[in-house]
Design a protein around this motif. Structure first.
Motif, PDB file in Angstrom:
ATOM      1  N   GLY A 239       0.815  -1.217   0.000  1.00  0.00           N
ATOM      2  CA  GLY A 239       0.000   0.000   0.000  1.00  0.00           C
ATOM      3  C   GLY A 239       0.845   1.261   0.000  1.00  0.00           C
ATOM      4  O   GLY A 239       0.628   2.176  -0.802  1.00  0.00           O
ATOM      5  N   VAL A 240       1.821   1.321   0.879  1.00  0.00           N
ATOM      6  CA  VAL A 240       2.696   2.491   0.953  1.00  0.00           C
ATOM      7  C   VAL A 240       3.506   2.638  -0.336  1.00  0.00           C
ATOM      8  O   VAL A 240       3.711   3.748  -0.833  1.00  0.00           O
ATOM      9  N   PHE A 241       3.951   1.515  -0.901  1.00  0.00           N
ATOM     10  CA  PHE A 241       4.688   1.564  -2.160  1.00  0.00           C
ATOM     11  C   PHE A 241       3.844   2.214  -3.265  1.00  0.00           C
ATOM     12  O   PHE A 241       4.345   3.030  -4.040  1.00  0.00           O
ATOM     13  N   GLN A 242       2.555   1.876  -3.320  1.00  0.00           N
ATOM     14  CA  GLN A 242       1.685   2.453  -4.345  1.00  0.00           C
ATOM     15  C   GLN A 242       1.537   3.967  -4.172  1.00  0.00           C
ATOM     16  O   GLN A 242       1.566   4.713  -5.155  1.00  0.00           O
ATOM     17  N   ILE A 243       1.407   4.408  -2.941  1.00  0.00           N
ATOM     18  CA  ILE A 243       1.297   5.845  -2.674  1.00  0.00           C
ATOM     19  C   ILE A 243       2.583   6.550  -3.091  1.00  0.00           C
ATOM     20  O   ILE A 243       2.548   7.595  -3.763  1.00  0.00           O
ATOM     21  N   LEU A 244       3.708   5.988  -2.711  1.00  0.00           N
ATOM     22  CA  LEU A 244       4.990   6.595  -3.066  1.00  0.00           C
ATOM     23  C   LEU A 244       5.249   6.549  -4.568  1.00  0.00           C
ATOM     24  O   LEU A 244       5.804   7.499  -5.134  1.00  0.00           O
ATOM     25  N   LEU A 245       4.819   5.486  -5.219  1.00  0.00           N
ATOM     26  CA  LEU A 245       4.968   5.391  -6.672  1.00  0.00           C
ATOM     27  C   LEU A 245       4.154   6.487  -7.358  1.00  0.00           C
ATOM     28  O   LEU A 245       4.643   7.138  -8.284  1.00  0.00           O
ATOM     29  N   ALA A 246       2.930   6.703  -6.913  1.00  0.00           N
ATOM     30  CA  ALA A 246       2.095   7.765  -7.485  1.00  0.00           C
ATOM     31  C   ALA A 246       2.778   9.115  -7.318  1.00  0.00           C
ATOM     32  O   ALA A 246       2.842   9.921  -8.260  1.00  0.00           O
TER      33      ALA A 246
ATOM     34  N   LEU B 164      -6.230   9.253 -13.837  1.00  0.00           N
ATOM     35  CA  LEU B 164      -6.877   8.107 -13.214  1.00  0.00           C
ATOM     36  C   LEU B 164      -5.852   7.200 -12.536  1.00  0.00           C
ATOM     37  O   LEU B 164      -6.097   6.687 -11.445  1.00  0.00           O
ATOM     38  N   VAL B 165      -4.696   7.020 -13.142  1.00  0.00           N
ATOM     39  CA  VAL B 165      -3.641   6.181 -12.557  1.00  0.00           C
ATOM     40  C   VAL B 165      -3.209   6.739 -11.203  1.00  0.00           C
ATOM     41  O   VAL B 165      -3.093   5.999 -10.221  1.00  0.00           O
ATOM     42  N   PHE B 166      -2.981   8.047 -11.126  1.00  0.00           N
ATOM     43  CA  PHE B 166      -2.571   8.679  -9.877  1.00  0.00           C
ATOM     44  C   PHE B 166      -3.637   8.478  -8.792  1.00  0.00           C
ATOM     45  O   PHE B 166      -3.325   8.089  -7.658  1.00  0.00           O
ATOM     46  N   ILE B 167      -4.867   8.718  -9.166  1.00  0.00           N
ATOM     47  CA  ILE B 167      -5.966   8.602  -8.201  1.00  0.00           C
ATOM     48  C   ILE B 167      -6.106   7.161  -7.710  1.00  0.00           C
ATOM     49  O   ILE B 167      -6.234   6.911  -6.505  1.00  0.00           O
ATOM     50  N   LEU B 168      -6.059   6.204  -8.635  1.00  0.00           N
ATOM     51  CA  LEU B 168      -6.232   4.805  -8.239  1.00  0.00           C
ATOM     52  C   LEU B 168      -5.056   4.282  -7.418  1.00  0.00           C
ATOM     53  O   LEU B 168      -5.264   3.511  -6.467  1.00  0.00           O
ATOM     54  N   LEU B 169      -3.834   4.677  -7.776  1.00  0.00           N
ATOM     55  CA  LEU B 169      -2.683   4.271  -6.962  1.00  0.00           C
ATOM     56  C   LEU B 169      -2.838   4.777  -5.533  1.00  0.00           C
ATOM     57  O   LEU B 169      -2.570   4.049  -4.567  1.00  0.00           O
TER      58      LEU B 169
ATOM     59  N   TYR C  39     -13.000  10.599  -3.168  1.00  0.00           N
ATOM     60  CA  TYR C  39     -13.675  11.822  -3.601  1.00  0.00           C
ATOM     61  C   TYR C  39     -13.144  12.270  -4.970  1.00  0.00           C
ATOM     62  O   TYR C  39     -13.918  12.623  -5.866  1.00  0.00           O
ATOM     63  N   SER C  40     -11.820  12.227  -5.143  1.00  0.00           N
ATOM     64  CA  SER C  40     -11.214  12.606  -6.421  1.00  0.00           C
ATOM     65  C   SER C  40     -11.681  11.697  -7.545  1.00  0.00           C
ATOM     66  O   SER C  40     -11.947  12.155  -8.661  1.00  0.00           O
ATOM     67  N   LEU C  41     -11.793  10.407  -7.265  1.00  0.00           N
ATOM     68  CA  LEU C  41     -12.258   9.454  -8.267  1.00  0.00           C
ATOM     69  C   LEU C  41     -13.703   9.745  -8.654  1.00  0.00           C
ATOM     70  O   LEU C  41     -14.042   9.763  -9.841  1.00  0.00           O
ATOM     71  N   ILE C  42     -14.546   9.994  -7.672  1.00  0.00           N
ATOM     72  CA  ILE C  42     -15.954  10.300  -7.948  1.00  0.00           C
ATOM     73  C   ILE C  42     -16.064  11.579  -8.773  1.00  0.00           C
ATOM     74  O   ILE C  42     -16.828  11.641  -9.744  1.00  0.00           O
ATOM     75  N   GLU C  43     -15.302  12.597  -8.428  1.00  0.00           N
ATOM     76  CA  GLU C  43     -15.316  13.852  -9.194  1.00  0.00           C
ATOM     77  C   GLU C  43     -14.836  13.629 -10.626  1.00  0.00           C
ATOM     78  O   GLU C  43     -15.374  14.207 -11.567  1.00  0.00           O
ATOM     79  N   LYS C  44     -13.829  12.803 -10.803  1.00  0.00           N
ATOM     80  CA  LYS C  44     -13.321  12.510 -12.145  1.00  0.00           C
ATOM     81  C   LYS C  44     -14.381  11.789 -12.971  1.00  0.00           C
ATOM     82  O   LYS C  44     -14.571  12.093 -14.139  1.00  0.00           O
ATOM     83  N   ILE C  45     -15.074  10.854 -12.365  1.00  0.00           N
ATOM     84  CA  ILE C  45     -16.142  10.129 -13.057  1.00  0.00           C
ATOM     85  C   ILE C  45     -17.276  11.084 -13.427  1.00  0.00           C
ATOM     86  O   ILE C  45     -17.774  11.069 -14.558  1.00  0.00           O
ATOM     87  N   ARG C  46     -17.654  11.942 -12.501  1.00  0.00           N
ATOM     88  CA  ARG C  46     -18.708  12.927 -12.779  1.00  0.00           C
ATOM     89  C   ARG C  46     -18.323  13.864 -13.912  1.00  0.00           C
ATOM     90  O   ARG C  46     -19.126  14.181 -14.776  1.00  0.00           O
TER      91      ARG C  46
END
Length: 81
Positions: free
Chosen positions: A11-18, A32-37, A70-77
């Motif tokens: 989990g932490v690796f994904q945050i740091l990778l983003a 979308l990649v940044f938000i999902l990571l 929240y960011s993902l929902i806003e992006k979808i909207r």
């Protein structure tokens, strides 16, 4: 390392990778990649913190996951408009 450690580590690796990919200009913080990571990473780190019963990181990663959701929902909207 136990399963809880691996969940937290991934989990932490994904945050740091983003963050790293954003800093070097490979992805936007609105992509979308940044938000999902961030969403998946923070959720995994929060879950590991729950298993460890470590409240400071439960709060930190929980809020991080909610902001990412929240960011993902806003992006979808925005894409539906």
């Amino acid at each position: 390392m136990g399963l809880t450690d691996w969940i937290g580590f991934i989990g932490v690796f994904q945050i740091l990778l983003a963050y790293f990919l954003n800093v070097i200009g490979k992805i936007s913080n609105k992509s979308l990649v940044f938000i999902l990571l961030n969403l998946v990473g923070a959720t995994m780190a929060c879950f590991a913190s729950i298993l460890l019963k470590y409240w400071p990181f439960i709060i930190l990663e929980g809020v991080w996951a909610l902001v990412s959701l929240y960011s993902l929902i806003e992006k979808i909207r925005a894409s539906r408009i």
